[in-house]
Write a protein that holds these residues in place. Structure first.
Motif, PDB file in Angstrom:
ATOM      1  N   CYS A  10       8.913   9.625   1.511  1.00 19.22           N
ATOM      2  CA  CYS A  10       7.631   9.029   1.120  1.00 19.22           C
ATOM      3  C   CYS A  10       6.664   9.054   2.281  1.00 19.22           C
ATOM      4  N   TYR A  11       5.442   8.563   2.048  1.00 16.99           N
ATOM      5  CA  TYR A  11       4.383   8.646   3.061  1.00 16.99           C
ATOM      6  C   TYR A  11       4.678   7.782   4.289  1.00 16.99           C
ATOM      7  N   CYS A  12       5.632   6.825   4.146  1.00 16.63           N
ATOM      8  CA  CYS A  12       6.003   6.001   5.303  1.00 16.63           C
ATOM      9  C   CYS A  12       6.996   6.728   6.208  1.00 16.63           C
ATOM     10  N   CYS A  34       8.507   4.584  -3.160  1.00 11.93           N
ATOM     11  CA  CYS A  34       8.694   4.060  -1.802  1.00 11.93           C
ATOM     12  C   CYS A  34       9.762   2.966  -1.823  1.00 11.93           C
ATOM     13  N   CYS A  45       3.771   2.389   0.533  1.00 10.86           N
ATOM     14  CA  CYS A  45       2.838   3.477   0.251  1.00 10.86           C
ATOM     15  C   CYS A  45       2.851   3.755  -1.239  1.00 10.86           C
TER      16      CYS A  45
END
Ligand SMILES: [Zn+2]
Length: 99
Positions: A10-12, A34, A45
């Motif tokens: 994920c974006y994290c 997320c 995110c």
């Protein structure tokens, strides 16, 4: 159950978590989201990615029908329990009320 071979990130920067969707349109369809989502502690995110293919209209109708049946049975059982509780109360009152 078939498991994903590749887990997306994920974006994290964490590996995403596989969840199951329970909305009427996507019953039982799994998606990646997320890990932080819904934990409430940290901002998660908005990463979202379907894992399962969409339900066919037929399968959706069948699943919704089954869920409805389960709900009907559960409600009937609840009513049954309530009735028995009432009977118990009435019998107790009758037994302990002095003539
Ligand atoms: Zn994330």
């Amino acid at each position: 159950m078939d498991m994903p071979e590749v887990i997306p990130v994920c974006y994290c920067g964490n590996s995403a978590k596989l969840n199951t969707c329970w909305s009427n349109n996507n019953l039982g369809r799994r998606f990646f989201g997320c890990k932080q989502f819904g934990s409430g502690f940290r901002k998660s995110c908005r990463f979202f990615s379907w894992f399962d293919p969409p339900l066919t209209p037929r399968l959706r109708v069948v699943l919704l029908g089954l869920l409805k049946k389960v709900k009907t049975l559960k409600d009937a059982r609840k009513r049954e329990k309530r009735t028995w509780f009432l009977v118990l109360v009435i019998v107790t009152v009758l037994l302990f009320s002095k003539p």
